[in-house]
Design an enzyme around this catalytic site. Structure first.
Site, PDB file in Angstrom:
ATOM      1  N   ASP A 176     -25.261 -17.028  21.077  1.00 10.59           N
ATOM      2  CA  ASP A 176     -23.852 -17.572  21.136  1.00 10.59           C
ATOM      3  C   ASP A 176     -23.676 -18.587  19.969  1.00 10.59           C
ATOM      4  O   ASP A 176     -24.228 -19.270  19.882  1.00 10.59           O
ATOM      5  CB  ASP A 176     -23.221 -18.015  22.393  1.00 10.59           C
ATOM      6  CG  ASP A 176     -21.839 -17.916  22.545  1.00 10.59           C
ATOM      7  OD1 ASP A 176     -21.249 -17.409  21.837  1.00 10.59           O
ATOM      8  OD2 ASP A 176     -21.243 -18.606  23.322  1.00 10.59           O
ATOM      9  N   GLY A 177     -22.737 -18.213  19.098  1.00  9.60           N
ATOM     10  CA  GLY A 177     -22.060 -19.277  18.390  1.00  9.60           C
ATOM     11  C   GLY A 177     -22.385 -18.777  16.763  1.00  9.60           C
ATOM     12  O   GLY A 177     -22.316 -19.618  15.794  1.00  9.60           O
ATOM     13  N   ARG A 189     -18.650 -19.487  14.882  1.00  7.64           N
ATOM     14  CA  ARG A 189     -18.419 -20.932  14.738  1.00  7.64           C
ATOM     15  C   ARG A 189     -19.342 -21.516  13.760  1.00  7.64           C
ATOM     16  O   ARG A 189     -18.988 -22.331  12.848  1.00  7.64           O
ATOM     17  CB  ARG A 189     -18.529 -21.422  16.124  1.00  7.64           C
ATOM     18  CG  ARG A 189     -17.300 -21.371  16.954  1.00  7.64           C
ATOM     19  CD  ARG A 189     -17.680 -22.209  18.289  1.00  7.64           C
ATOM     20  NE  ARG A 189     -18.383 -21.010  19.255  1.00  7.64           N
ATOM     21  CZ  ARG A 189     -18.857 -21.166  20.437  1.00  7.64           C
ATOM     22  NH1 ARG A 189     -18.811 -22.533  20.990  1.00  7.64           N
ATOM     23  NH2 ARG A 189     -19.551 -20.374  20.993  1.00  7.64           N
ATOM     24  N   ASN A 249     -17.366  -7.451  22.653  1.00  2.00           N
ATOM     25  CA  ASN A 249     -17.493  -7.318  21.075  1.00  2.00           C
ATOM     26  C   ASN A 249     -17.264  -6.105  20.454  1.00  2.00           C
ATOM     27  O   ASN A 249     -16.953  -6.279  19.332  1.00  2.00           O
ATOM     28  CB  ASN A 249     -19.160  -7.738  21.205  1.00  2.00           C
ATOM     29  CG  ASN A 249     -19.356  -9.419  21.410  1.00  2.00           C
ATOM     30  OD1 ASN A 249     -20.664  -9.613  21.643  1.00  2.00           O
ATOM     31  ND2 ASN A 249     -18.469 -10.046  21.658  1.00  2.00           N
TER      32      ASN A 249
END
Length: 244
Positions: free
Chosen positions: A24-25, A28, A72
């Site tokens: 995850d990430g 960002r 997603n």
């Protein structure tokens, strides 16, 4: 209950036999650096072989990495197109390495045919490789997996009842598990999620009932071997009672 991995016996004491990761990430990470979403995904997908190598060197026998959820698939067409290209490159890299035995878990039928074919190809090309079992969860959702397993089980016994006692719930548990996408694989000992989010989001819903959880603040593309070792050390320090 899922059968334990045959590789588990080779794991060093205190090291989890099966580590599952929520990657995850990526977006960002890219936003923080003024980069495109595509660059974030490429960096994140490129981290996958590195983590397999680190896990192998730390004595982990099985690694499962969640690279795309069903949710997603609702993202924009350009982001998905970039992701799919990264997936194809990943499959080729893993196949050429001939270092890990790859198994794909998820609804490949929801992916474009060339992408699904790339995942099927890497499975075929690595099925005889001895080494870490590298599972890739793509187009995956835990609830969907359970519903699909229930439907498959119902279809199997629609015309006839099971020979075993219908009251033996432990037998039914094993029979149900044999219809999951992870059939024959050990349940995760440790689940690691990056980016600071503290939830599983439907990851391996059936399989993680007794898993230890570790949440890492690092965004996935920045995940390091030191982060992995901290998670493994945390696991080794815990006393696993498994409900007993």
């Amino acid at each position: 209950m899922t059968e334990p991995s045959l590789l588990a016996a080779s794991v060093r004491p205190g090291v989890p036999a099966h580590v599952a990761l929520v990657l995850d990430g990526n977006r960002r990470w890219a936003a923080q650096r003024g980069l495109s979403v595509a660059e974030g995904h490429r960096s994140g997908i490129g981290k996958i072989p590195d983590v397999l190598e680190w896990c192998e060197e730390e004595g982990v026998a099985m690694v499962t990495q969640w690279i795309l959820s069903i949710r997603n698939l609702q993202r924009g067409p350009q982001e998905l197109a970039d992701l799919y290209q990264s997936f194809i490159s990943l499959c080729e890299r893993l196949a050429e390495a001939q270092r890990w035995r790859v198994r794909v878990i998820g609804a490949l039928e929801l992916l474009p045919p060339p992408v699904a074919a790339a995942f099927e190809d890497v499975q075929r090309r690595t099925e005889q490789v001895e080494g870490v079992q590298a599972n890739i969860a793509v187009a995956y959702d835990g609830r969907r997996e359970i519903v699909a397993a229930a439907r498959s089980l119902a279809q199997k016994y629609r015309a006839r009842g099971p020979q075993e006692s219908v009251g033996d719930l432990s037998w039914w548990e094993g029979e149900f598990a044999s219809h999951l996408g992870t059939a024959g694989l050990a349940d995760p000992d440790l689940v690691i999620r990056t980016s600071g989010e503290q939830r599983l989001s439907g990851y391996l819903t059936w399989q993680t009932t007794q898993s230890e959880l570790y949440f890492c603040e690092r965004l996935w593309p920045d995940f390091t071997r030191e982060d992995l070792c901290e998670a493994l050390d945390s696991y080794a320090s815990r006393q696993r009672r498994l409900g007993l």
